[in-house]
Write a protein that holds these residues in place. Structure first.
Motif, PDB file in Angstrom:
ATOM      1  N   GLN A  26       0.846   6.470   8.484  1.00 25.47           N
ATOM      2  CA  GLN A  26       0.164   5.218   8.377  1.00 25.47           C
ATOM      3  C   GLN A  26       0.641   4.406   7.084  1.00 25.47           C
ATOM      4  N   HIS A  27       0.174   3.036   7.543  1.00 20.64           N
ATOM      5  CA  HIS A  27       0.534   2.118   6.558  1.00 20.64           C
ATOM      6  C   HIS A  27       2.265   2.072   6.174  1.00 20.64           C
TER       7      HIS A  27
ATOM      8  N   SER B 115       0.583  -7.206  14.164  1.00 14.45           N
ATOM      9  CA  SER B 115       2.149  -6.942  13.717  1.00 14.45           C
ATOM     10  C   SER B 115       2.907  -7.822  14.397  1.00 14.45           C
TER      11      SER B 115
ATOM     12  N   GLN C 108       5.679   0.422   6.369  1.00 13.24           N
ATOM     13  CA  GLN C 108       6.262  -1.053   5.828  1.00 13.24           C
ATOM     14  C   GLN C 108       6.672  -1.770   7.038  1.00 13.24           C
TER      15      GLN C 108
ATOM     16  N   ASP D 265       0.615  -2.241  14.446  1.00  9.87           N
ATOM     17  CA  ASP D 265      -0.627  -2.714  14.525  1.00  9.87           C
ATOM     18  C   ASP D 265      -0.652  -4.256  15.461  1.00  9.87           C
TER      19      ASP D 265
ATOM     20  N   GLU E 110       2.174   4.531   1.646  1.00 15.55           N
ATOM     21  CA  GLU E 110       2.475   5.146   2.774  1.00 15.55           C
ATOM     22  C   GLU E 110       2.149   6.533   2.908  1.00 15.55           C
ATOM     23  N   ARG E 111       1.520   6.913   4.049  1.00 18.19           N
ATOM     24  CA  ARG E 111       0.850   8.122   4.139  1.00 18.19           C
ATOM     25  C   ARG E 111       1.347   8.867   5.192  1.00 18.19           C
TER      26      ARG E 111
ATOM     27  N   ALA F 122       2.182   2.328  12.219  1.00 19.19           N
ATOM     28  CA  ALA F 122       2.049   3.407  11.978  1.00 19.19           C
ATOM     29  C   ALA F 122       3.214   4.357  13.086  1.00 19.19           C
TER      30      ALA F 122
ATOM     31  N   GLN G  34       4.753  -6.061   4.618  1.00 14.85           N
ATOM     32  CA  GLN G  34       3.201  -5.793   5.131  1.00 14.85           C
ATOM     33  C   GLN G  34       3.198  -4.228   5.187  1.00 14.85           C
ATOM     34  N   ASN G  35       1.983  -3.652   5.629  1.00 16.65           N
ATOM     35  CA  ASN G  35       1.865  -2.286   5.939  1.00 16.65           C
ATOM     36  C   ASN G  35       1.165  -2.174   7.086  1.00 16.65           C
ATOM     37  N   LEU G  36       1.895  -2.706   8.244  1.00 19.88           N
ATOM     38  CA  LEU G  36       1.211  -3.030   9.584  1.00 19.88           C
ATOM     39  C   LEU G  36       2.022  -2.169  10.797  1.00 19.88           C
TER      40      LEU G  36
ATOM     41  N   GLN H 233       0.936  -1.251  -0.002  1.00 16.84           N
ATOM     42  CA  GLN H 233       0.108   0.136   0.030  1.00 16.84           C
ATOM     43  C   GLN H 233       0.799   1.206  -0.031  1.00 16.84           C
TER      44      GLN H 233
END
Length: 681
Positions: free
Chosen positions: A507-508, A576, A510, A573, A478-479, A539, A535-537, A476
Motif C-alpha cells: 500500500q501507498h 492516479s 510511490q 488508485d 510504503e507498507r 498499491a 505521490q503514494n497512489l 507517506q
C-alpha cells in the motif's frame, strides 16, 4: 526563476501536444528513487551446509535449516568457486534476488521485485553495519568494494525483516559477514588481469598479538568499460582503493572486535547532462571517499545468555556532476539473548543519528538541501517451543521513532514444524515499512526543454516544453503485509531441496503524478512547464516461488541450482494519472534460474561451470538472456594457485536494465576473461 520572471496560466493543449507530454512523462515516471567461527565448506556434505549457523534472521545464532524464513547462504566456498569478483555479481547466486548491471559502475539489485537504480526495499549490512543510504533509500554498491577473500559468508533473508531490523527491511535483508582475524593469518598477495578489467591487486597480512589476532589489507580494483553496442566502449571505467584492518580479542567470557576501512574511488557514472547546451552528452567524473569504524563487545554467560553491544561511525562524501553528497552516521545497538525454559528470548534497542546534505548541480536540486535525523528503536522476540520441541512459534515486533515520521510498529508471527528429522515446514506473516528519503521528499529534476511540434492553429506550436520531477514533503510510508510458507527436505545425505512461496500486498507505493501544465514566461518568452510530483497512489499484489536444490553426485562433484518465479499485479488508485502505473511489473523477470556444476579434478584442480537464465523485463523492454561462466583453478604449489575465469561467454554483450529515470545511460555487459594468481605464505 523568481516571481518577477514568471507568469503562470493554465493552458488548453492540442491532442498531439498532449501525446508528446505523456511520452515525456513516461520516460521519467518510475520513482527516482555476534558471529560464529566459519566452517571450511570445500568438500562439505549437504548436512554440513544445512548446519551453518546464521545470525541475520533473528539476531541470534540459529542453524539455517531451523529458521522460519526464506534463507540462503553464500558460503566462502561458493564465493571462491564462482570466480566472481564483486558482491553484486555474487548475489546472482541467490534465488529471489534480481541483479542487473546498468553500466560498468551501477547496479539494480532487489529481492522479490521493485528493482531499480535505487532499490528502496532492501536492507544491506556488512558485519551488522547498515550500508543503506538514507538519502536515496538504496545501496550505493560501487562504494562497497570488499576483499572477497575476507568474506566468510553472505546471509540473505528473502521477505520482510522489519521485526528485528526495522524500517526499509521490506523485501529482504542481506548481511555480509567477514572472517575473524584469527582465520586469516599469514601473508596473501593476489593479482588479476583480463580483457575488460585490466588489472587489480590485493595484499593482506594477519598475525597474533597476545590473546588476540589482527589483519591489515589493501586492495586496488580497476574495472574496464562496458559497451554501448558490441565493439563500442561506453567510457564508464572506474577504480577504487580500499584499505582496512580488523582485530579480534577474547578473554574468558568476553570477546571484542574492532574493524575499520577507508575507500576512495573515481568513476564515470554516465549521468546525462541536464544543461540545455550539452546536447544530451554525459557529464562528469564521480569521486567518492568513504570510511567507517565499527566496534563490538560480546559477553557470554554460563547459561548460554549473551549480551552484545555494538557501535559504528560512518562517513561518506560523493562528488558528482549532478550532486555533491555528504553523510555522517553514528549508531549504537544492544542485543540480549537468553533461553528461559520453553522460551528463547531476544530483545534490544538502538539509537542512530544521521547528518546528511546534498547540493545539486544543473537541473538537480534538493529542498531542503540537508537534514539531521534521529532514530530510536526497540525490539523483542520470543521463540516458544511446543509439541515436545518439534514445533517452534516465534512472535516479535519492532517499534521505531523517527524524528521525521510517526511511531511505527512492525510485527511478525512465524512457526516452524519439524515433521521428521529430515523435513521441515514453516510459515510466517509480517508487516514491514519503507520510510521516505530526502529524494522522495525534496528532489527537483528539470530536464532540458523540448520544442512542441508545429500544428496549424495550435497556439503552443514551437513553445519549449520543460518536464520536471519533484519530490513531495508529505510523502507517506510504503507498507507491506506479507505471508510466506516453505518446505525443506534432506532426501538423502547427498540431496536436499528448499522451497519457499510468498504473497505480498503493498500500500501507498510511490507514483509519479503529472500536474496541470502551466505557461511560464521567462524573459518575456513562453515556456510550457509540466511538473510530475511524487505521490503514494499505487498499491500492488505480488506472489511467487523460489526453489533451491543441491545434489552431491560424488566426493568430488556437486551440482546445485535455483529457480524463481515472480508476478506483480498493480492496483493504481482511481485518481492516479501515472502513465506507467497500470503496466508495472516490478522491473523483475517472471522467471529466472541458475545451475552450477562444481567438479574437483583430484586434489589440485577444480572446474566450475555456471549457467544463468534471466527472463525479460517487459516494462523496460529488456529481452531475456542466458549467461554462461567457466572457471578453472590449479594449485601450482602449496603457496601458489592460478585461476582462469570466463564470463558471459554466450554472446559478445547483452543488456540487463534501463535505469536512472532518463538521467543515466544504460549499457551492455561484455564478454570477459581473466587470470588470477594468488600467493599464500
Amino acid at each position: 526563476m523568481n516571481n518577477s520572471q514568471l507568469l503562470r496560466t493554465e493552458v488548453s493543449l492540442s491532442r498531439r501536444t498532449r501525446r508528446l507530454i505523456v511520452a515525456l512523462l513516461a520516460t521519467v515516471a518510475a520513482p527516482a528513487a555476534a558471529q560464529t567461527r566459519p566452517v571450511d565448506l570445500s568438500g562439505a556434505s549437504l548436512e554440513d551446509l544445512m548446519n551453518i549457523e546464521i545470525t541475520s534472521a533473528s539476531r541470534k545464532e540459529q542453524r539455517a535449516e531451523d529458521v522460519p524464513a526464506a534463507v540462503y547462504v553464500v558460503t566462502r566456498d561458493d564465493i571462491r568457486r564462482s570466480g566472481m569478483t564483486s558482491v553484486p555479481d555474487l548475489l546472482r547466486l541467490v534465488p529471489g534476488v534480481q541483479v542487473a548491471q546498468i553500466n560498468a559502475n551501477k547496479w539494480a539489485i532487489s529481492v522479490r521485485g521493485f528493482n531499480g537504480l535505487y532499490s528502496n526495499k532492501l536492507l544491506v549490512l556488512i558485519d551488522g553495519r547498515s550500508v543503506y543510504s538514507p538519502l536515496f533509500s538504496a545501496v550505493l554498491w560501487d562504494t562497497e568494494d570488499l576483499m572477497l577473500e575476507d568474506v566468510d559468508r553472505i546471509e540473505v533473508i528473502r521477505g520482510p525483516g522489519g521485526a528485528v531490523w526495522g524500517a526499509n527491511a521490506v523485501n529482504g535483508v542481506i548481511n555480509i559477514l567477514t572472517r575473524p582475524a584469527g582465520d586469516t593469518r599469514g601473508l596473501l598477495v593476489r593479482a588479476d588481469a583480463g580483457n575488460v578489467d585490466h588489472g587489480s591487486a590485493a595484499v593482506r597480512y594477519g598475525g597474533t598479538a597476545g590473546r588476540g589476532a589482527y589483519r591489515v589489507y589493501s586492495q586496488l580494483t580497476t574495472h574496464g568499460d562496458s559497451l554501448l553496442a558490441p565493439g563500442a566502449a561506453a567510457n564508464d571505467h572506474w577504480r577504487s582503493l580500499t584499505s582496512g584492518f580488523r582485530g579480534d580479542w577474547s578473554l574468558g567470557s568476553e570477546a571484542f572486535m574492532l574493524q575499520s576501512s577507508v575507500s576512495v574511488g573515481q568513476e564515470r557514472p554516465l549521468w546525462m547532462s541536464l544543461d540545455p547546451a550539452a546536447n544530451g552528452e554525459t557529464s562528469g567524473v564521480s569521486d567518492t571517499q568513504v570510511g567507517n569504524v565499527l566496534g563490538r563487545w560480546t559477553h557470554t554467560r554460563g547459561n548460554g545468555a549473551t549480551l552484545q553491544l555494538q557501535s559504528f561511525v560512518d562517513l561518506a562524501h560523493r562528488g558528482e556532476s549532478i550532486v555533491a553528497y555528504r553523510r555522517r552516521t553514528v549508531d549504537l545497538d544492544a542485543v540480549y539473548h537468553t533461553p528461559a525454559g520453553r522460551h528463547d528470548l531476544v530483545g534490544g534497542g538502538g539509537y542512530r543519528y544521521i547528518d546528511e546534505s546534498a547540493d545539486g548541480g544543473v537541473g538537480f536540486s534538493f529542498t531542503p538541501s540537508g537534514q539531521q535525523k534521529t532514530l530510536v528503536n526497540a525490539f523483542a522476540q520470543d521463540e516458544i517451543s511446543l509439541a515436545r520441541h518439534r514445533v517452534a512459534l516465534t512472535l516479535g515486533t519492532k517499534v521505531e521513532f523517527d524524528t521525521d515520521q510517526e511511531l511505527t510498529l512492525q510485527p511478525t508471527a512465524r512457526i516452524m514444524w519439524q515433521v521428521t528429522p529430515q523435513q521441515r515446514l514453516w510459515a510466517a506473516a509480517s508487516r514491514a515499512l519503507r520510510t521516505p528519503s530526502l529524494v522522495d521528499e525534496g528532489i527537483r529534476i528539470d530536464f532540458p526543454p523540448i520544442v512542441a511540434p508545429a500544428m496549424p492553429g495550435d497556439p503552443l506550436a514551437g513553445v519549449p516544453i520543460v518536464v520536471s520531477v519533484a519530490g513531495n514533503p508529505a510523502a507517506q510510508n510504503e507498507r507491506l503485509v506479507s505471508t510466506e510458507a516453505g518446505y525443506r527436505i534432506d532426501i538423502t545425505s547427498r540431496a536436499a531441496i528448499d522451497v519457499a512461496g510468498f504473497i505480498g500486498h503493498y500500500q501507498h507505493l510511490q507514483s509519479t503524478e503529472p500536474s496541470t501544465p502551466t505557461l511560464v514566461f521567462v524573459g518575456g518568452r513562453p515556456v510550457l512547464s509540466v511538473v510530475s510530483v511524487f505521490q503514494n497512489l499505487q498499491a500492488a499484489d505480488t506472489r511467487g516461488a523460489e526453489i533451491t536444490a543441491r545434489v552431491k553426485l560424488s566426493s568430488g562433484w556437486q551440482v546445485d541450482g535455483t529457480f524463481s518465479a515472480f508476478h506483480l499485479t498493480p492496483h493504481p488508485d482511481a485518481s492516479s494519472h501515472d502513465p506507467l502505473a497500470p503496466t508495472a511489473d516490478g522491473n523483475a523477470p517472471s522467471y529466472q534460474w541458475r545451475g552450477h556444476s562444481a567438479f574437483s579434478l583430484g586434489s589440485r584442480a577444480q572446474l566450475d561451470a555456471l549457467v544463468f537464465y534471466v527472463g525479460g523485463l517487459r516494462q523496460l523492454g529488456i529481452p531475456a538472456y542466458t549467461r554462461a561462466d567457466i572457471r578453472c583453478e590449479w594449485t601450482v604449489t602449496p603457496w601458489l594457485s592460478a585461476a582462469a575465469h570466463g564470463q558471459n561467454l554466450l554472446s559478445p554483450a547483452h543488456a540487463e536494465f534501463v535505469g536512472g529515470n532518463a538521467t543515466m545511460v544504460s549499457t551492455q555487459v561484455p564478454r570477459s576473461g581473466s587470470l588470477r594468481l594468488t600467493w599464500r605464505f
